[in-house]
Structures are given as structure tokens and as C-alpha cells.
Design an enzyme around this catalytic site. Structure first.
Site, PDB file in Angstrom:
ATOM      1  N   SER A 251       1.371   6.463   2.484  1.00 17.83           N
ATOM      2  CA  SER A 251       2.026   7.465   3.331  1.00 17.83           C
ATOM      3  C   SER A 251       3.276   8.032   2.677  1.00 17.83           C
ATOM      4  O   SER A 251       3.988   7.336   1.950  1.00 17.83           O
ATOM      5  CB  SER A 251       2.439   6.846   4.670  1.00 17.83           C
ATOM      6  OG  SER A 251       1.342   6.261   5.299  1.00 17.83           O
TER       7      SER A 251
ATOM      8  N   GLU B 283      -8.774  -1.951   5.975  1.00 18.45           N
ATOM      9  CA  GLU B 283      -7.587  -2.108   6.826  1.00 18.45           C
ATOM     10  C   GLU B 283      -7.989  -2.039   8.300  1.00 18.45           C
ATOM     11  O   GLU B 283      -7.602  -2.875   9.104  1.00 18.45           O
ATOM     12  CB  GLU B 283      -6.559  -1.012   6.512  1.00 18.45           C
ATOM     13  CG  GLU B 283      -5.341  -1.080   7.437  1.00 18.45           C
ATOM     14  CD  GLU B 283      -4.217  -0.127   7.040  1.00 18.45           C
ATOM     15  OE1 GLU B 283      -4.447   0.782   6.222  1.00 18.45           O
ATOM     16  OE2 GLU B 283      -3.100  -0.317   7.566  1.00 18.45           O
TER      17      GLU B 283
ATOM     18  N   GLN C 251       0.863  -1.191   0.000  1.00 19.60           N
ATOM     19  CA  GLN C 251       0.000   0.000   0.000  1.00 19.60           C
ATOM     20  C   GLN C 251       0.897   1.238   0.000  1.00 19.60           C
ATOM     21  O   GLN C 251       1.497   1.574   1.012  1.00 19.60           O
ATOM     22  CB  GLN C 251      -0.840  -0.057   1.281  1.00 19.60           C
ATOM     23  CG  GLN C 251      -1.798   1.066   1.492  1.00 19.60           C
ATOM     24  CD  GLN C 251      -2.301   1.071   2.934  1.00 19.60           C
ATOM     25  OE1 GLN C 251      -1.551   0.837   3.889  1.00 19.60           O
ATOM     26  NE2 GLN C 251      -3.574   1.334   3.118  1.00 19.60           N
TER      27      GLN C 251
ATOM     28  N   SER D 236       4.750  -1.165   4.165  1.00 17.40           N
ATOM     29  CA  SER D 236       4.913  -2.543   4.647  1.00 17.40           C
ATOM     30  C   SER D 236       5.064  -3.473   3.450  1.00 17.40           C
ATOM     31  O   SER D 236       4.351  -3.310   2.447  1.00 17.40           O
ATOM     32  CB  SER D 236       3.685  -2.990   5.437  1.00 17.40           C
ATOM     33  OG  SER D 236       3.407  -2.100   6.472  1.00 17.40           O
TER      34      SER D 236
HETATM   35  C1  LIG Z   1       3.475  -0.970  11.428  1.00 12.57           C
HETATM   36  C2  LIG Z   1       3.116   0.093  10.445  1.00 12.57           C
HETATM   37  C3  LIG Z   1       2.833  -0.258   9.139  1.00 12.57           C
HETATM   38  C4  LIG Z   1       2.524   0.718   8.203  1.00 12.57           C
HETATM   39  N1  LIG Z   1       2.291   0.323   6.921  1.00 12.57           N
HETATM   40  C5  LIG Z   1       2.013   1.255   5.985  1.00 12.57           C
HETATM   41  C6  LIG Z   1       1.817   0.849   4.625  1.00 12.57           C
HETATM   42  O1  LIG Z   1       1.919  -0.329   4.267  1.00 12.57           O
HETATM   43  N2  LIG Z   1       1.554   1.798   3.716  1.00 12.57           N
HETATM   44  C7  LIG Z   1       1.440   3.118   4.041  1.00 12.57           C
HETATM   45  O2  LIG Z   1       1.158   3.913   3.157  1.00 12.57           O
HETATM   46  N3  LIG Z   1       1.651   3.538   5.333  1.00 12.57           N
HETATM   47  C8  LIG Z   1       1.940   2.632   6.287  1.00 12.57           C
HETATM   48  N4  LIG Z   1       2.168   3.028   7.599  1.00 12.57           N
HETATM   49  C9  LIG Z   1       2.169   4.454   7.910  1.00 12.57           C
HETATM   50  C10 LIG Z   1       1.015   4.940   8.762  1.00 12.57           C
HETATM   51  O3  LIG Z   1      -0.182   4.945   8.025  1.00 12.57           O
HETATM   52  C11 LIG Z   1       1.391   6.343   9.283  1.00 12.57           C
HETATM   53  O4  LIG Z   1       2.543   6.193  10.097  1.00 12.57           O
HETATM   54  C12 LIG Z   1       0.275   6.945  10.091  1.00 12.57           C
HETATM   55  O5  LIG Z   1      -0.809   7.282   9.271  1.00 12.57           O
HETATM   56  C13 LIG Z   1       0.761   8.212  10.839  1.00 12.57           C
HETATM   57  O6  LIG Z   1       1.388   9.103   9.965  1.00 12.57           O
HETATM   58  P1  LIG Z   1       2.829   9.712  10.287  1.00 12.57           P
HETATM   59  O7  LIG Z   1       3.741   8.599  10.667  1.00 12.57           O
HETATM   60  O8  LIG Z   1       3.217  10.574   9.139  1.00 12.57           O
HETATM   61  O9  LIG Z   1       2.634  10.611  11.594  1.00 12.57           O
HETATM   62  P2  LIG Z   1       2.038  12.084  11.644  1.00 12.57           P
HETATM   63  O10 LIG Z   1       0.765  12.168  10.891  1.00 12.57           O
HETATM   64  O11 LIG Z   1       3.105  13.049  11.276  1.00 12.57           O
HETATM   65  O12 LIG Z   1       1.697  12.223  13.183  1.00 12.57           O
HETATM   66  C14 LIG Z   1       2.680  12.554  14.167  1.00 12.57           C
HETATM   67  C15 LIG Z   1       1.980  12.667  15.521  1.00 12.57           C
HETATM   68  O13 LIG Z   1       0.997  13.733  15.478  1.00 12.57           O
HETATM   69  C16 LIG Z   1      -0.297  13.230  15.837  1.00 12.57           C
HETATM   70  N5  LIG Z   1      -1.322  13.893  15.033  1.00 12.57           N
HETATM   71  C17 LIG Z   1      -1.292  14.108  13.686  1.00 12.57           C
HETATM   72  N6  LIG Z   1      -2.421  14.723  13.272  1.00 12.57           N
HETATM   73  C18 LIG Z   1      -3.207  14.867  14.380  1.00 12.57           C
HETATM   74  C19 LIG Z   1      -4.500  15.435  14.615  1.00 12.57           C
HETATM   75  N7  LIG Z   1      -5.231  15.950  13.626  1.00 12.57           N
HETATM   76  N8  LIG Z   1      -4.977  15.411  15.884  1.00 12.57           N
HETATM   77  C20 LIG Z   1      -4.244  14.877  16.916  1.00 12.57           C
HETATM   78  N9  LIG Z   1      -2.994  14.348  16.750  1.00 12.57           N
HETATM   79  C21 LIG Z   1      -2.500  14.336  15.514  1.00 12.57           C
HETATM   80  C22 LIG Z   1      -0.247  11.751  15.524  1.00 12.57           C
HETATM   81  O14 LIG Z   1      -1.183  11.021  16.295  1.00 12.57           O
HETATM   82  C23 LIG Z   1       1.195  11.395  15.891  1.00 12.57           C
HETATM   83  O15 LIG Z   1       1.306  11.176  17.281  1.00 12.57           O
HETATM   84  C24 LIG Z   1       2.489   2.091   8.571  1.00 12.57           C
HETATM   85  C25 LIG Z   1       2.773   2.446   9.891  1.00 12.57           C
HETATM   86  C26 LIG Z   1       3.088   1.477  10.819  1.00 12.57           C
HETATM   87  C27 LIG Z   1       3.395   1.892  12.218  1.00 12.57           C
END
Ligand SMILES: Cc1cc2nc3c(=O)[nH]c(=O)nc-3n(C[C@H](O)[C@H](O)[C@H](O)COP(=O)(O)OP(=O)(O)OC[C@H]3O[C@@H](n4cnc5c(N)ncnc54)[C@H](O)[C@@H]3O)c2cc1C
Length: 408
Positions: free
Chosen positions: A140, A255, A137, A172
């Protein structure tokens, strides 16, 4: 809330159980060496895990158990989501790697069934069942996670092809997947949710570079993916051009529904750990064990609510959001408790640590469900707004064209 299984459920469970008993070994839910870490520390471990998961996928596909909710013409059994989950529950009680290719079977498949053309369904669905095609997928990005609609990977039309440039992260399985569903911006003149298109990319083609990310626990689960002048046939567009956001919501809905199925460990295993480590008489550990037990039970009961809604043909809304949050909290509390029980040994990892490090792995792995599929904080926003009816965040970025939005 309905606690009693329907006659169809009873019959299906018996059929699934008989088939599983004939084809797999039971899972010992109390033995400590059988907790499911799935965290390979070396390339050989990774390959062995992949081979075992692929063999099991093929066994299931031959008996139409690989994706039981898919229509029969595509190799499924046309079961309702409620009945399909019965097979998953039974499978979790056997010693098999059953969910390694769930991006394909539980997320991509239903999305292609809903949004794909007949030609795309014929091309993409069947190889998912046998794990001949493994999907990832590509959503991100470094600047777009929780705010996924802010993504900036571009796809520009050139005749019958898209030319894609950008970067994805946390993908992933990209290091062993051969296909990916990519979200790309195809129009910057409309608001951010409207200018996105979903495109299926071959991961082995020129211009796609996959860089694995080694995690704190030593395993490789996800990757950075760089896309440079990647040419993709327009025939690989999933759903109409500019409708990538609803396609993504379909996939993310599947998902979230799949997170939490097939637990990594049981409550009995944590009690067993406390017993073997001589901590079961410690009043603080006992209190935390009870707290963990309550969490397992809460999940079980909210599971009944989700099932009841599904059995009535309703989409579980609030229950599913609360369930996702409870799964996160369960892994947080369980992981913290395991290292507490291990005492000083909980500071070690891998073969230096007690039990080969599987419990420190589980402790470190707690952040996967707490972030993946939408973070806990974002899940709380969803519950606040859609379940409790609280006012939403002020959003100034919903109506402006994407190109006029401030970016970092
Ligand atoms: C095990 C794992 C597998 C994954 N697999 C995939 C995959 O296969 N494909 C893919 O595309 N992505 C994947 N991801 C990514 C995942 O979807 C993102 O990590 C997730 O959506 C959070 O985005 P970010 O890491 O950019 O954090 P950010 O969005 O930058 O967030 C940083 C912090 O700010 C907080 N925050 C952000 N916005 C808000 C809000 N509006 N209100 C309150 N708090 C907020 C968040 O909760 C977090 O604590 C995976 C992640 C993990 C951990």
C-alpha cells in the site's frame, strides 16, 4: 456441505493436540484476562511479545508445525490447506502467540514456493520458519490502497541492480521485520496492472527509512516506509519482471485465506463480561448477545463450506469472500457490544479502563479486519461481481498506459 471430519483430519487433530499439550499451556476460553488483544502499549511490551512469539515459532519449527502446508523439503509437512488449518484450530485453544509471523509463514512462503526460483526458495524459506527472518508486505501507498495497481513507487534498472524510490504506508511489522516484498512500477508505458514487478528488499539497508505510526489505542502495529535510492540486486526479483500483479494476487489470496483464523476472543468471554458487569439481565444486551452468537455460528457453518470445498480439491471462491466479510462484521458487532456492556467505563482506555482497557482495545481494533486485506466495501464489490454476477464498475483505466492516467 460435509460436517464429518475425514479419518485423516481426526488422526491429524489427535497428533496436533498431543504435541500441543506436551509443549504449551491450554487457553482458558472463558476467563476475561485471556482475550487476545496483542496490543502492546510500550516498547518493552512489544519486545516481550516478540520474544515470546519467536520462541514459540522455534518450538513449532523443530517439530515441523511452523508451516504445515509447505513441502517437506522446506520444513513443512506437505499438508493440504484443509489439514493444515486443523493445526491452526487446535493451536488457537492454547495460550501461545501463534500468528505473529504469519506474513512469512502464510503469505510470503506460499508465494515464494509458487513464484520463486530454486535458489530463492533455498535462501528465503527456511529462515522464515524459525522467525530468524521476519517479513513485511510493502504494497500500500498513500495514493494506492484499494486501487493497489495504481501504485507509483518506481524501480529503475541500473546494471544488475534496481534503484527504488517511493513511499509505502500501513506496512505491518516493518519496525521489526528484516525483509519485505515490495511492489514497484518498472514500466510506465504499459497499462497499470502490467508494469509492476515484485522485488525483495532488505529492510536494514541504506535508503530504507521506517517511521512507526502510533494508533488510537496506543499500540504500534504499522509504519510508513520511505525508500530513497535503495539499491536491490536484480536476483531479488520475485517472478518475472512486469508480473508483479499476479505475484501480488497470489500473496493477497493467501492473506484473505488467513484472516479470521485464531479469533481474538470467544462468545463465552463476551457473556462472561456481561455477567461480571451485571448487564446480563438487560433485555437489549441479551438481544445483542444473541445477535453476536448468530454471527459466531454463521462463521462456523460457512467455515464448513470452505473446508468442504478444500477437501474436494476446489478453491472456495464465494464462501471465502463472504467469510472475510463476516469476520469483519463479527469484530464490529463484538467490539461495539463490549463497550456498551462496560457502560461509562467503556469511554476509558488502558489502565484507567475496566480490565486494563483490553475491551476498549478490542473495540478500537475492530477497524483492522474491516480495512486490512481489502476493505469491507471492496469485498462487497467482489461478492457483487464474482459471486452474484452483477455488472462491474465502469473502468477507464485498464487499457491506457500508466503514464497517461490522470493522477492526484
Ligand atoms: C491492520 C492493517 C494492516 C495493514 N497491513 C498492511 C501491510 O502490511 N502492507 C500493506 O501494504 N498494506 C497494509 N494495510 C493497508 C490496507 O491494505 C489498505 O488500508 C486497504 O487496502 C485500503 O486502502 P486505503 O487505506 O488506501 O483506503 P482507500 O482505498 O483510499 O479507501 C478509502 C475508502 O473508500 C472506499 N473505497 C475505495 N475504493 C472503493 C470502490 N471501488 N468501491 C467502494 N468503496 C471503495 C474504501 O472501502 C474505504 O472506505 C493494512 C491495513 C490495516 C488496517
Amino acid at each position: 456441505m460435509d460436517f464429518d471430519p475425514t479419518p485423516e483430519e481426526v488422526a491429524l487433530r489427535a497428533e496436533a493436540r498431543a504435541w500441543l499439550e506436551a509443549n504449551a499451556e491450554p487457553y482458558d476460553a472463558t476467563a476475561l484476562e485471556t482475550t487476545r488483544t496483542y496490543r502492546a502499549h510500550t516498547e518493552e511490551d512489544d519486545e516481550a511479545m516478540l520474544a515470546s512469539a519467536r520462541e514459540w515459532a522455534r518450538t513449532k519449527a523443530a517439530a515441523r508445525w511452523a508451516a504445515p502446508s509447505w513441502p517437506e523439503e522446506y520444513g513443512g509437512r506437505a499438508l493440504t490447506p484443509q489439514l493444515a488449518s486443523v493445526f491452526g484450530e487446535e493451536e488457537a485453544t492454547f495460550d501461545v502467540i501463534g500468528r505473529m509471523f504469519m506474513v512469512g509463514t502464510e503469505m510470503v512462503g506460499p508465494t515464494v514456493i509458487q513464484w520463486g526460483t530454486d535458489e530463492q526458495r533455498d535462501r528465503w524459506l527456511e529462515p522464515i520458519l524459525n522467525a530468524d527472518d521476519v517479513w513485511c508486505q510493502l504494497f500500500s501507498e498513500p495514493g494506492a490502497g484499494s486501487d493497489l495497481a495504481g501504485l507509483s513507487t518506481r524501480a529503475v534498472r541500473d546494471g544488475d541492480e534496481w534503484v527504488v524510490n517511493g513511499q509505502k504506508v500501513w506496512t505491518s511489522a516493518a519496525h521489526y521485520a528484516n525483509r519485505g516484498i515490495l511492489l514497484a512500477r518498472t514500466d510506465v508505458d504499459v497499462p497499470k496492472h502490467k508494469g509492476i514487478t515484485a522485488i525483495v528488499v532488505d529492510m536494514g539497508q541504506p535508503g530504507v527509512e521506517v517511521r512507526p505510526i502510533r494508533q488510537i489505542d496506543g499500540a504500534i502495529h504499522f509504519n510508513e516506509v520511505f525508500l530513497t535510492d535503495v539499491r536491490v540486486p536484480v536476483a531479488n526479483t520475485l517472478g518475472p519482471e512486469g508480473m508483479g500483479w499476479p505475484v501480488a494476487l497470489t500473496m493477497l489470496g493467501h492473506e484473505r485465506a488467513s484472516i479470521g483464523g485464531g479469533g481474538m476472543y470467544t462468545f463465552e468471554q463476551v457473556v462472561q463480561l456481561a455477567q461480571e458487569c451485571g448487564r446480563v439481565d438487560d433485555p437489549v444486551i441479551r438481544q445483542r448477545l444473541v445477535d453476536l452468537y448468530e454471527h459466531f455460528e454463521l462463521l462456523r457453518f460457512i467455515g464448513y463450506r470452505v473446508k468442504t470445498a478444500l477437501a474436494k480439491g476446489e478453491m472456495p471462491g464465494g464462501e471465502a469472500s463472504v467469510m472475510k466479510l463476516l469476520v469483519s462484521e463479527l469484530y464490529e458487532r463484538g467490539g461495539d457490544l463490549m463497550v456498551e456492556i462496560l457502560g461509562a467505563g467503556g469511554m476509558l482506555t488502558h489502565e484507567d479502563a475496566p480490565y486494563g482497557g483490553r475491551f476498549t482495545d478490542l473495540f478500537m481494533g475492530q477497524w483492522a479486519p474491516r480495512i486490512g486485506g481489502g476493505t469491507d466495501q471492496v469485498q462487497r464489490n467482489v461478492i457483487g461481481e464474482r459471486v452474484l454476477g452483477l455488472p462491474g464498475d465502469l473502468r477507464a483505466d485498464k487499457t491506457l498506459p500508466f503514464k497517461d492516467l490522470p493522477k492526484s
